[in-house]
Design an enzyme around this catalytic site. Structure first.
Site, short mmCIF file in Angstrom:
data_model
loop_
_atom_site.label_atom_id
_atom_site.label_comp_id
_atom_site.label_asym_id
_atom_site.label_seq_id
_atom_site.Cartn_x
_atom_site.Cartn_y
_atom_site.Cartn_z
N ARG A 87 0.83 -1.20 0.00
CA ARG A 87 0.00 0.00 0.00
C ARG A 87 0.86 1.24 0.00
O ARG A 87 1.72 1.42 0.87
CB ARG A 87 -0.92 0.00 1.22
N THR A 93 -1.06 7.57 -0.94
CA THR A 93 -2.33 7.52 -1.67
C THR A 93 -3.27 6.43 -1.16
O THR A 93 -4.46 6.43 -1.51
CB THR A 93 -2.07 7.25 -3.16
N ASP A 132 -1.10 -3.67 12.95
CA ASP A 132 -0.67 -4.20 11.65
C ASP A 132 -0.49 -5.71 11.77
O ASP A 132 0.40 -6.17 12.49
CB ASP A 132 0.64 -3.54 11.22
N ASP A 173 3.06 -7.07 10.83
CA ASP A 173 4.07 -6.75 11.84
C ASP A 173 3.91 -7.62 13.07
O ASP A 173 4.88 -8.12 13.64
CB ASP A 173 3.99 -5.27 12.22
#
Length: 210
Positions: free
Chosen positions: A105, A109, A201, A204
């Site tokens: 990602r 944006t 996340d 992670d």
């Protein structure tokens, strides 16, 4: 509100998800819980697999017994976090074919950028189950499904651990023919595109990276 969405509210799924949400849960425990919960979610997403029968011999007699019909299904992992769901599902469905879609990602944006794509042959004759723990903005998930359709896939389901309303809406808009199965529909996204309350996340936490 979301006709394509199924929330798996089984008590074991919800209990394990709560443990995963806790910030003090270690990487090893998080990874194990994800493996366990993926098998419970796999039970739901494969509920309507086509069946046929074949003649077998039990120790006592012959019988026509139910077996899966058609080509072996395809599990498609959106790298890297999707591999956490993939591992558990392969324990349940070891004969499945496996594909990978590499997307990251763009943090500015929030749009997906492809860096890898390798999927099984004859996708048009298989059920394809796309796996990614988080359905956040839905941009990467929608892009991955579009790539699979371009590769010939016709019967696609999407499996995730957590979903945000924005992500489900994006998938419903882009691919209304693709059912979404998740353990929870959370409240919303924050300004960085993370699910709230969420669990952080997933990649992670699974791999111990920051």
């Amino acid at each position: 509100m979301f006709p394509n969405l199924t929330i798996v509210d089984h008590p074991l799924v919800q209990h394990k998800l709560t443990l995963m949400r806790q910030k003090e849960t270690s990487t090893a425990v998080f990874r194990q819980l994800l493996r366990e919960i993926s098998q419970l979610l796999a039970y739901e997403v494969t509920r309507e697999l086509p069946m046929t029968t074949r003649a077998i011999d039990t120790p006592l007699m012959e019988m026509d017994a139910p077996v899966l019909a058609g080509r072996k299904l395809a599990l498609i992992s959106i790298l890297r976090a999707g591999n956490g769901l993939l591992d558990g599902m392969l324990e349940l469905i070891p004969s499945a074919r496996v594909g990978f879609v590499g997307l990251y990602r763009d943090e500015a944006t929030l749009q997906p950028v492809k860096y890898y794509f390798k999927v099984p042959e004859q996708l048009g004759e298989r059920l394809s189950i796309v796996v990614d723990p988080m359905l956040a903005t839905g941009n990467s998930s929608a892009a991955a499904v579009s790539m699979l359709k371009d590769a010939g896939a016709r019967d696609i389901r999407f499996l995730c651990l957590l979903a945000a309303p924005e992500g489900v809406a994006r998938m419903q808009e882009a691919h209304p023919d693709v059912p979404v199965v998740t353990a929870a529909l959370d409240k919303r996204l924050n300004d960085k595109g993370y699910i709230l309350p969420g669990l952080g996340d997933a990649g992670d936490r699974m791999f111990g990276t920051k």
